[in-house]
Motif scaffolding. Structure first.
Motif, mmCIF file in Angstrom:
data_model
loop_
_atom_site.group_PDB
_atom_site.id
_atom_site.type_symbol
_atom_site.label_atom_id
_atom_site.label_comp_id
_atom_site.label_asym_id
_atom_site.label_seq_id
_atom_site.Cartn_x
_atom_site.Cartn_y
_atom_site.Cartn_z
ATOM 1 N N HIS A 1 -3.571 60.176 -10.679
ATOM 2 C CA HIS A 1 -2.807 60.582 -10.217
ATOM 3 C C HIS A 1 -2.009 60.864 -11.893
ATOM 4 C CE1 HIS A 1 -2.345 59.840 -5.854
ATOM 5 N NE2 HIS A 1 -2.534 58.821 -6.571
ATOM 6 N N HIS A 2 -1.606 62.364 -11.727
ATOM 7 C CA HIS A 2 -0.882 62.916 -13.263
ATOM 8 C C HIS A 2 0.627 61.695 -13.249
ATOM 9 C CE1 HIS A 2 1.216 66.014 -15.742
ATOM 10 N NE2 HIS A 2 0.813 64.990 -16.284
ATOM 11 N N CYS A 3 0.804 61.207 -13.713
ATOM 12 C CA CYS A 3 2.460 60.775 -13.626
ATOM 13 C C CYS A 3 2.596 59.750 -14.568
ATOM 14 C CB CYS A 3 2.782 60.066 -12.366
ATOM 15 S SG CYS A 3 4.313 58.911 -11.892
ATOM 16 N N ALA A 4 3.914 60.436 -15.295
ATOM 17 C CA ALA A 4 4.852 59.619 -16.444
ATOM 18 C C ALA A 4 5.442 58.480 -16.023
ATOM 19 C CB ALA A 4 5.947 60.759 -16.695
ATOM 20 N N TYR A 5 4.890 57.651 -16.911
ATOM 21 C CA TYR A 5 5.251 55.945 -16.600
ATOM 22 C C TYR A 5 6.396 55.946 -15.986
ATOM 23 C CZ TYR A 5 1.322 55.897 -19.295
ATOM 24 O OH TYR A 5 0.083 55.929 -20.289
ATOM 25 N N ASP A 6 7.851 56.758 -16.619
ATOM 26 C CA ASP A 6 9.561 56.070 -16.091
ATOM 27 C C ASP A 6 9.158 57.010 -14.714
ATOM 28 O OD1 ASP A 6 9.268 58.836 -16.776
ATOM 29 O OD2 ASP A 6 10.658 58.395 -18.015
ATOM 30 N N GLN A 7 8.458 57.852 -14.234
ATOM 31 C CA GLN A 7 8.754 58.517 -12.554
ATOM 32 C C GLN A 7 7.575 57.468 -11.671
ATOM 33 O OE1 GLN A 7 7.491 62.616 -13.497
ATOM 34 N NE2 GLN A 7 8.378 63.080 -15.018
ATOM 35 N N LEU A 8 7.085 56.478 -11.958
ATOM 36 C CA LEU A 8 6.734 55.348 -11.001
ATOM 37 C C LEU A 8 7.783 55.158 -10.328
ATOM 38 C CD1 LEU A 8 4.318 52.793 -12.865
ATOM 39 C CD2 LEU A 8 3.841 54.941 -11.801
ATOM 40 N N ALA A 9 8.883 54.357 -10.350
ATOM 41 C CA ALA A 9 9.957 54.017 -9.613
ATOM 42 C C ALA A 9 10.233 55.816 -8.249
ATOM 43 C CB ALA A 9 11.184 54.692 -9.914
ATOM 44 N N GLN A 10 9.801 56.450 -8.371
ATOM 45 C CA GLN A 10 10.133 58.019 -7.376
ATOM 46 C C GLN A 10 9.036 58.270 -7.212
ATOM 47 O OE1 GLN A 10 11.317 58.441 -10.754
ATOM 48 N NE2 GLN A 10 13.121 57.247 -10.028
ATOM 49 N N ALA A 11 7.724 57.605 -7.173
ATOM 50 C CA ALA A 11 6.169 57.497 -6.509
ATOM 51 C C ALA A 11 5.571 56.356 -5.517
ATOM 52 C CB ALA A 11 5.376 57.727 -7.857
ATOM 53 N N GLY A 12 7.065 55.789 -4.901
ATOM 54 C CA GLY A 12 6.628 54.989 -4.393
ATOM 55 C C GLY A 12 6.317 55.551 -2.614
ATOM 56 N N HIS A 13 6.430 56.527 -2.746
ATOM 57 C CA HIS A 13 6.271 56.613 -0.632
ATOM 58 C C HIS A 13 4.635 57.622 -1.092
ATOM 59 C CE1 HIS A 13 6.667 60.832 -3.485
ATOM 60 N NE2 HIS A 13 5.504 61.162 -2.327
ATOM 61 N N ALA A 14 3.598 57.684 -2.381
ATOM 62 C CA ALA A 14 1.994 58.506 -2.703
ATOM 63 C C ALA A 14 1.692 57.171 -3.057
ATOM 64 C CB ALA A 14 2.260 59.295 -3.737
ATOM 65 N N ILE B 1 -6.877 62.658 -16.878
ATOM 66 C CA ILE B 1 -6.387 62.411 -15.310
ATOM 67 C C ILE B 1 -8.230 63.425 -15.223
ATOM 68 C CG2 ILE B 1 -5.277 63.420 -13.056
ATOM 69 C CD1 ILE B 1 -5.026 60.657 -14.407
ATOM 70 N N MET B 2 -8.096 64.898 -15.409
ATOM 71 C CA MET B 2 -9.146 65.569 -15.047
ATOM 72 C C MET B 2 -10.270 65.083 -15.943
ATOM 73 S SD MET B 2 -7.398 69.618 -16.001
ATOM 74 C CE MET B 2 -9.147 70.043 -15.637
ATOM 75 N N GLN B 3 -10.285 64.196 -16.728
ATOM 76 C CA GLN B 3 -11.533 64.043 -17.373
ATOM 77 C C GLN B 3 -11.961 62.513 -16.747
ATOM 78 O OE1 GLN B 3 -13.299 64.271 -19.711
ATOM 79 N NE2 GLN B 3 -12.420 65.830 -20.658
ATOM 80 N N ALA B 4 -11.292 61.803 -15.700
ATOM 81 C CA ALA B 4 -11.092 60.479 -14.853
ATOM 82 C C ALA B 4 -11.771 61.174 -13.211
ATOM 83 C CB ALA B 4 -10.072 59.970 -14.761
ATOM 84 N N ARG B 5 -11.479 61.599 -12.405
ATOM 85 C CA ARG B 5 -11.406 63.123 -11.679
ATOM 86 C C ARG B 5 -12.708 62.790 -11.925
ATOM 87 N NH1 ARG B 5 -5.848 65.556 -10.487
ATOM 88 N NH2 ARG B 5 -4.833 64.144 -9.679
ATOM 89 N N ALA B 6 -13.348 63.780 -12.877
ATOM 90 C CA ALA B 6 -14.506 63.920 -12.650
ATOM 91 C C ALA B 6 -16.233 63.493 -13.077
ATOM 92 C CB ALA B 6 -15.128 66.131 -14.023
ATOM 93 N N ALA B 7 -15.374 61.977 -13.309
ATOM 94 C CA ALA B 7 -16.053 61.013 -13.559
ATOM 95 C C ALA B 7 -16.630 60.118 -12.325
ATOM 96 C CB ALA B 7 -15.970 60.663 -14.535
ATOM 97 N N ASP B 8 -15.697 60.050 -10.931
ATOM 98 C CA ASP B 8 -16.106 59.806 -10.593
ATOM 99 C C ASP B 8 -15.301 60.418 -8.719
ATOM 100 O OD1 ASP B 8 -14.328 57.672 -8.409
ATOM 101 O OD2 ASP B 8 -13.475 56.271 -10.011
#
Length: 238
Positions: free
Chosen positions: A97-110, A83-90
């Protein structure tokens, strides 16, 4: 390697983040350069999305490519160094966003909802059901899930054609990668059973061919959420 395979896999993506970034940005993987990147972009274009979630975005190449096409895109990855590499190039680092895939259900507000979810060689763990179910909370009612993964018949590589852990040693890269990476091999039947169990219905199956070897370079699946009355039919494309 010590410890359980999922933890080893995560350590690999953390330790090898810089090496992987160089390999992707220098286009040093022939299968990606000749086949799979273009196949993915073509499949995305055919879905005509307006808002895309790149699940397992890595160093961000797909997000940058879609942003150039004026598609709204968000990238998530479980590896903080990537994620840090991606942010630095964009110029828009806030899209990652740094996020585990199974946590995506809890990241809806963002994150909100998306009409296309993309998993490009990102589903490598043994236990994927929680992640696939979490993805269903992020897709719109008419949206799709696009998965590109290793083609089971090619990735089998002479070993028994049955589910199980394998190890990528990155032997083609002369010691640049400091940690081997365990990954979980699935047969085609196992993939389809897992996706059905997670509530995803197959709409399209493609097997992009390597132009020189004339062998499948990947398996590409387009899916949507199951609903009452869905027929068990799908399209096979090239």
């Amino acid at each position: 390697m010590s410890g359980d395979k999922p933890s080893q896999m995560m350590r690999s993506w953390q330790a090898n983040a810089q090496a992987w970034t160089h390999v992707v940005r220098e286009q040093r993987l022939p299968s990606r350069r000749l086949v799979t990147d273009a196949a993915l972009l073509e499949a995305i274009e055919q879905c005509s999305p307006t808002r895309v979630l790149d699940v397992g975005c890595g160093e961000g190449w797909l997000c940058r490519a879609l942003a150039k096409k004026h598609v709204e895109v968000i990238g998530v990855d479980a590896s903080q160094p990537l994620i840090m590499q991606a942010r630095a190039a964009d110029p828009y680092p806030q899209r990652y966003h740094h996020c585990a895939y199974d946590q995506l259900a809890q990241a809806g507000h963002a994150l909100g909802q998306f009409d296309l979810l993309v998993c490009n060689f990102a589903l490598l763990d043994e236990v994927l059901l929680p992640s696939l179910k979490a993805l269903s909370t992020r897709v719109t009612e008419t949206g799709h899930l696009l998965i590109q993964t290793l083609h089971p018949w090619q990735a089998c590589n002479g070993q028994p054609y049955q589910d199980g852990w394998r190890v990528e040693q990155f032997s083609d890269f002369a010691g640049e990668f400091v940690e081997p990476m365990p990954w979980f091999f699935r047969t085609l039947g196992s993939w389809l059973e897992l996706l059905a169990e997670a509530g995803w219905q197959l709409q399209l199956l493609r097997e992009p061919l390597h132009p020189q070897q004339q062998q499948p370079a990947s398996l590409l699946l387009v899916l949507r959420q199951c609903s009452a009355g869905d027929a068990d039919t799908f399209e096979i494309g090239k």
